[in-house]
Every structure is written in structure tokens, then in C-alpha cells.
Design an enzyme around this catalytic site. Structure first.
Site, short mmCIF file in Angstrom:
data_model
loop_
_atom_site.label_atom_id
_atom_site.label_comp_id
_atom_site.label_asym_id
_atom_site.label_seq_id
_atom_site.Cartn_x
_atom_site.Cartn_y
_atom_site.Cartn_z
N ASP A 183 -32.07 -10.16 1.54
CA ASP A 183 -30.34 -10.19 1.78
C ASP A 183 -29.84 -10.18 0.24
OD1 ASP A 183 -30.74 -12.76 0.56
OD2 ASP A 183 -30.32 -13.82 2.70
N ASP A 240 -45.41 -7.84 -11.59
CA ASP A 240 -44.04 -7.57 -11.74
C ASP A 240 -43.26 -8.72 -12.27
OD1 ASP A 240 -44.85 -8.38 -9.11
OD2 ASP A 240 -42.82 -8.78 -8.81
N GLY A 300 -34.44 -6.66 -6.60
CA GLY A 300 -33.70 -6.58 -5.31
C GLY A 300 -32.57 -7.63 -5.10
N ARG A 301 -32.19 -8.21 -6.05
CA ARG A 301 -31.26 -9.40 -5.83
C ARG A 301 -30.75 -9.64 -7.24
NH1 ARG A 301 -34.06 -15.25 -4.44
NH2 ARG A 301 -35.89 -14.89 -5.20
C1 NAG Z 1 -42.01 -11.85 -8.27
O1 NAG Z 1 -41.51 -10.54 -7.95
C2 NAG Z 1 -41.52 -10.36 -6.77
C3 NAG Z 1 -41.46 -8.72 -6.27
O2 NAG Z 1 -40.39 -8.44 -7.11
C4 NAG Z 1 -40.38 -10.93 -6.19
O3 NAG Z 1 -40.14 -10.83 -4.76
C5 NAG Z 1 -40.39 -12.50 -6.29
O4 NAG Z 1 -39.12 -13.09 -5.87
C6 NAG Z 1 -40.64 -12.64 -7.89
N1 NAG Z 1 -40.94 -13.92 -8.05
C7 NAG Z 1 -40.15 -14.88 -8.34
C8 NAG Z 1 -40.50 -16.11 -8.85
O5 NAG Z 1 -39.12 -14.44 -8.69
#
Ligand code: NAG
Ligand code: NAG
Ligand code: NAG
Length: 577
Positions: free
Chosen positions: A195, A330, A162-163
């Protein structure tokens, strides 16, 4: 500024955010590559003259073809949030920051030893544009990965990058294949309500910790660079309605593979079994070369491997007191490396209930529950694989999963035996370890320094129960009424070490028990300075944590091996990244 002619052609600026794709960095592949060693002066045939090398990224063979070609790609190319089907990746370009960007930290070792780039390249504008997502290497199409996952125990449906943007795959000189990802580089079809940005605070933490974990010998993604912008990013850091302005940042991070348990789950959940097979075969071929693709038990073998490597990884986390904080399916790598650094933390005083994410009220991902969280995730992986297994294989897979606890337990015991300097076998070893952990829990002794100081104290000092003041963690431990009993047991056990002596023991133990870890207060202090554009502490920590087992003057001066300062106790971990 003067640019070598080869580069001049590729220096057109990309448009502003949303105005189409970032410009390719180069109009065609160049001829040269960074020298094998910095300062190597003899140009190879076909390479650029030496004075041009440092600025040369055009010649650098980065490409996403090896991930794009084998799979169907999302048919929609516009960048808007949606449900995506029948693909592994969407093509989507990073969205450049609107404001000025600055390169504030790099990992020289990653650049030179993995990416084969001379570190002088970091002084060029091209490099800055590249690591901030404004320019692409010609021919390398950026991708966002579609995955799903179980978050905090429930199926969360489609998640995905998502980013983050996968900006290409690099095969290093020594034949290793690395996938490069920008994190914080803008919205993708998978951004949900986000975002697409990452704030400086969490980017500093990821940059420092992923590198620190590597030097602790723990499988992890790596970090090559950190850039900060002046773009505003708004975050309610503690979920308390207090929205604060922070600055957007981007980390260039690397892993051999970014595929997760959730990468397979989403395909199983949506019944895309042909694609799931294809992805599995790809992962096996690329990353599990000892499994034959024509072996009818290949998925079973793959599962068995992920089970034991996940157990191994979590045991390693425990051996340094690392709590990941978000053990969702995930965020769990199929290659069993540490990925997705968010509200992680290193435990200070020993506490199995240590929870790094202060909003994780139920303590689902507390440190002492990580092995269980791993089991939960592996069970979800098994559910995802089941449609591809025959009844006999399903049964075998369940048996493999039942073996997880034992694999974990054996590995955990091995690691802690090594931490205590024990050689050979003894049936009481597990009790010796458990006894010590219990004393630590009761006395709240510092986890890292208890083991470190046991590595530094002499047998003679222990025998006399004479603990010098500098061994502050052992002094805490020594307040326990059963301390002398444990010491007696320990000394007796050390006598059973064959061919050992006290100096050998101490030497051995100091190579496995770190003196410096990224304590939360240290990261926080570096972040606070970074917010004021002072990156000196980021650099200092980066330097020191490259040699966590070596006593270093600069670290001692900063108090990094001392009792944590009083303010550290009240520190809350920044949750929202
Ligand atoms: C773990 O995955 C979720 C879903 O994609 C995400 O929102 C979250 O930021 C992730 N956790 C980390 C610590 O990156
Ligand atoms: C699988 O492939 C290898 C090498 O290509 C071959 O030697 C082997 O006989 C094959 N095994 C099966 C079960 O087909
Ligand atoms: C921390 O835990 C809370 C509560 O379970 C969760 O909603 C939140 O997503 C977690 N934070 C992160 C960054 O994963």
C-alpha cells in the site's frame, strides 16, 4: 499565522491524494540559505534578512537533476504498478496523507550539519508539508528507483522503491552529496501488492536505530525527521491473520547513495548492459573517485572495493551485536552502508543463532550467518558484473571474492581486539576472543554489557576474581567453570600491551564498548508510548543514543544499562513494516 512575503507565494495547498501532483513548495529559488551556525547574525550579501531565515526553504538548493539527467527515465508517467524497463528511475510523486500530519521527531544534527538548515525551520508549516510529501522544493522532481534482487536466496525479479520517494539531492556546505528519501510516502510503479505506507511502529524503529548506528560509528543511512498521520494502515504484524489498524508515518532519510546490489542485478537480468555500464560509471564517478573511469579494470576495482567494504560493514555489525534481519541483495548498499531497517535487532545475551525476524524460521539471516549472507550477496553482484568483464577479469574477480572471508576475519579480529583493549600483535589473540565468546554463549551473558563491564572493571578486581554486583553481565559470565582460566589468559595478555596502564586501558575500552544500545524492549516501550501520542521516550532514546559510550544519568534512571526486564524475553519483533 504570519509568513514572510517570500514564502507567501508558495503556500498553496496540494490537492488530496491522487488529485495530481503535490504543489511545489516555492515558485522560484529564493536567495537565502540557512546560516552556517545557528544564531549567526551577519547576513551574507544576497541572503535574506535574519528574521526571515528560519522559515526559508525556498532558498534551499535541493534538486534531483543530478540523478535524472544522466539516465533514461521511465517513459510512462502514470502511477500504476507495472513492469518497468530501460530506465533507472520513474518519475512519481508522493501521495499525501488524507488526515492531519504531525512532526514528532527531528534530528537536529542532520538538519544543521548535513542539510544546513536552522533547526527553527522545523516549526514552520512548510517544513511539515515538505517532510510529509505534500510539497516539493521547486524544480526537484521526485523519483522511484527501479531495482531487483535476490530475496531469501532466490531471484525475485523487479522490486524497486515501493513506498519510498527520492525527493532530491542536496550538496552540503562541506561538499558532501546526500540523497533525500521519504519512506512511507505512497504507492509507486514498484509497490507490487503493497500500500506504499509505513506504520508508526517501524518508522520509530528506523528513525531511532539509523541515528543510533551513526553514533556507534557504523556506516548507515541517516534520519532527519519523523511525521505521523491519522491515516489508517492495516497490518498483519505477526503474519497470524490478526490484522490490526495502525497509523501511517513517514521518515525522511538520507544516504550518500541509495543504489543497491539489486540496482545492477535487474539490468544484468534484463540484458540492459549499456544502461548497466552507464549506472556503474555514474556510481564510480560519484562515489569511488579514486577509480579512474578510463581504467580498463574499473569494474574489477569497484568490485574489489565493495567486497572489502561489505566485509568491513558486517564485521562492524558483529562488533555491536547488530542483526540486520533482511540481508537480501536489494537491501545491501553498493556503498556498504547499513540501509533498510526492518526487523533488525541488537543481540542481548550472546547467541550466534540470534534471529531478529521471528518469521525467518530457517534462520537464514541469523546474526552468526550475516557474513555468509554477505558473501552470497557479493557473489550475486559478481554474477551481475560478469557480462561486463573479459575472461581474465572474471577470473580475477572470483579470486577477489575468495579473499572476502579473510578480509572479514581480519577486520572482525581487529575490532574485537580493540573491544578487549589489546595492543600490538599476539598469535593467541584470536583464541582469546573465541574463548570469551564461547563462555558468553554458554552462560548467555549479555553481549553489550560483558564488553562494557570489562571496560569498567579494574585489573585488580579481575585478578582477585572479585566482581562487584553492579557488573551483572560479568557475574553471569563468572559462573562458567573456565572463567578464571580466561581471566588469567586475559590478564597475561594485557601485560604484553606496550606503554599501557590499567586506567588507560579502561579509558580506551569505554570509547569503543557502548553502554547503551537500542535494545528491542527499549524500542518497543518507546513505540507503545508513541502509539498513544507520547513521544517522550522516542526523544529520550534519541538523546541518549547520541552518546552511547558515555554514562548518562537519565539513562541509568531508566535502567538502560541494567539487566533487561523480564517481559523483554517474550518480546516478538514486529516483522511487517
Ligand atoms: C528489503 O527489500 C525488499 C524488496 O524491496 C523490501 O520488500 C523490504 O521491505 C526490504 N527490507 C527492509 C527491511 O526494508
Ligand atoms: C586516463 O585519464 C587520465 C586523466 O584524464 C590520464 O592522465 C591517463 O593517461 C589516462 N589513462 C589511460 C589509460 O588512458
Ligand atoms: C521475515 O522472514 C520471513 C520468512 O523468510 C519472510 O517471508 C519475511 O519477508 C521476513 N520479514 C521481513 C520484514 O523481511
Amino acid at each position: 499565522m504570519w509568513w514572510p512575503p517570500l514564502l507567501a507565494a508558495c503556500l498553496a495547498w496540494a490537492g488530496e491524494a491522487g488529485a495530481g501532483q503535490p504543489e511545489p513548495l516555492c515558485s522560484s529559488r529564493g536567495l537565502c540559505r540557512a546560516p552556517a551556525r545557528p544564531n549567526a547574525s551577519v547576513p551574507q550579501p544576497g541572503q535574506c534578512p535574519p528574521q526571515r531565515r528560519e522559515a526559508d526553504m525556498c532558498a534551499w538548493p535541493l534538486s534531483s537533476d543530478s540523478l535524472r539527467d544522466p539516465f533514461p527515465i521511465d517513459v510512462i508517467q502514470e502511477n500504476f504498478v507495472r513492469n518497468v524497463r530501460n530506465c533507472i528511475f520513474s518519475v512519481v510523486y508522493p501521495i499525501p496523507f488524507k488526515s492531519r500530519v504531525r512532526l514528532v521527531a527531528v534530528s537536529k544534527e542532520v538538519l544543521e550539519n548535513i542539510l544546513d538548515l536552522d533547526v527553527s525551520v522545523t516549526g514552520t508549516s512548510d517544513f511539515l508539508q515538505f517532510v510529509s510529501g505534500r510539497k516539493m522544493i521547486f524544480g526537484s522532481v521526485p523519483l522511484a528507483h527501479r531495482y531487483g534482487g535476490h530475496q531469501f536466496g532466490s531471484w525475485a525479479g523487479q522490486l524497486g522503491d515501493g513506498r519510498a520517494h527520492l525527493i532530491g539531492v542536496y550538496t552540503s556546505r562541506n561538499g558532501e552529496r546526500w540523497e533525500l528519501q521519504l519512506k512511507g510516502s505512497g504507492k509507486t510503479p514498484y509497490s507490487r501488492d503493497g500500500d506504499g505506507r509505513a506504520v508508526l511502529r517501524s518508522s520509530v524503529r528506523e528513525f531511532l536505530c539509523s541515528e543510533a548506528m551513526h553514533y556507534l560509528g557504523i556506516p548507515t543511512s541517516r534520519a532527519a525527521s519523523l511525521v505521523v498521520s491519522d491515516d489508517d494502515v492495516w497490518r498483519d504484524q505477526f503474519y497470524n491473520g490478526n490484522i490490526k489498524r495502525e497509523r501511517g508515518a513517514i521518515v525522511l532519510r538520507l544516504a550518500k547513495s541509495w543504489f543497491r546490489i539489486g540496482s545492477l542485478e535487474i539490468l544484468a537480468h534484463s540484458g540492459e548492459l549499456d544502461l548497466q555500464r552507464k549506472l556503474l560509471d555514474f556510481i564510480i564517478q560519484e562515489h569511488f573517485p579514486s577509480i579512474a573511469l578510463n581504467d580498463s579494470n574499473k569494474y574489477l576495482e569497484f568490485f574489489s572495493r565493495v567486497v572489502s567494504e561489505t566485509a568491513n560493514l558486517i564485521a562492524l555489525w558483529m562488533s555491536v551485536g547488530f542483526a540486520h534481519g533482511v540481508c537480501n541483495t536489494d537491501n545491501f548498499s553498493l556503498l556498504s552502508i547499513t540501509i533498510d531497517y526492518g526487523p533488525f535487532g541488537f543481540m542481548e545475551s550472546y547467541d550466534p543463532n540470534f534471529i531478529p525476524n521471528t518469521s525467518d524460521d530457517e534462520g537464514r539471516y541469523k546474526i552468526g550467518n550475516q557474513a555468509n549472507a554477505g558473501l552470497f550477496n557479493l557473489n550475486k553482484l559478481l554474477q551481475a558484473l560478469k557480462p561486463l568483464l573479459d575472461p581474465r577479469q572474471k577470473q580475477l574477480a572470483s579470486q577477489i571474492l575468495e579473499g572476502y572471508r579473510e578480509i572479514y576475519y581480519i577486520r572482525f579480529t581487529e575490532l574485537f581486539k580493540t573491544k578487549l583493549g589489546l595492543l600490538g600483535e599476539n598469535e593467541d589473540d584470536s583464541s582469546l576472543i573465541a574463548f570469551l565468546l564461547k563462555l558468553m554463549e554458554d552462560t548467555k551473558a549479555d553481549f553489550t554489557m560483558t564488553f562494557r563491564q570489562l571496560s569498567e572493571i579494574t585489573e585488580d578486581q579481575l585478578k582477585r576474581l572479585h566482581i562487584p554486583e553492579e557488573f551483572w553481565a560479568l557475574q553471569d559470565l563468572g559462573k562458567h567453570e573456565l572463567f578464571s582460566e580466561w581471566v588469567t589468559m586475559y590478564l597475561l595478555r594485557l601485560n604484553h600491551n606496550k606503554g599501557d596502564c590499567d586506567s588507560k586501558r579502561r579509558k580506551r575500552m569505554t570509547t569503543v564498548n557502548p553502554r547503551y544500545i537500542l535494545r528491542n524492549w527499549m524500542a518497543e516501550s518507546a513505540v507503545q508510548k508513541a502509539n498513544l501520542n507520547d513521544f517522550s521516550e522516542v526523544h529520550l532514546l534519541q538523546q541518549i543514543l547520541q552518546h552511547p559510550f558515555q554514562r548518562q544519568q537519565a539513562a541509568e534512571k531508566e535502567g538502560y544499562s541494567l539487566r533487561p526486564p523480564a517481559w523483554a524475553k517474550d518480546l516478538k519483533v514486529s516483522c511487517l513494516s
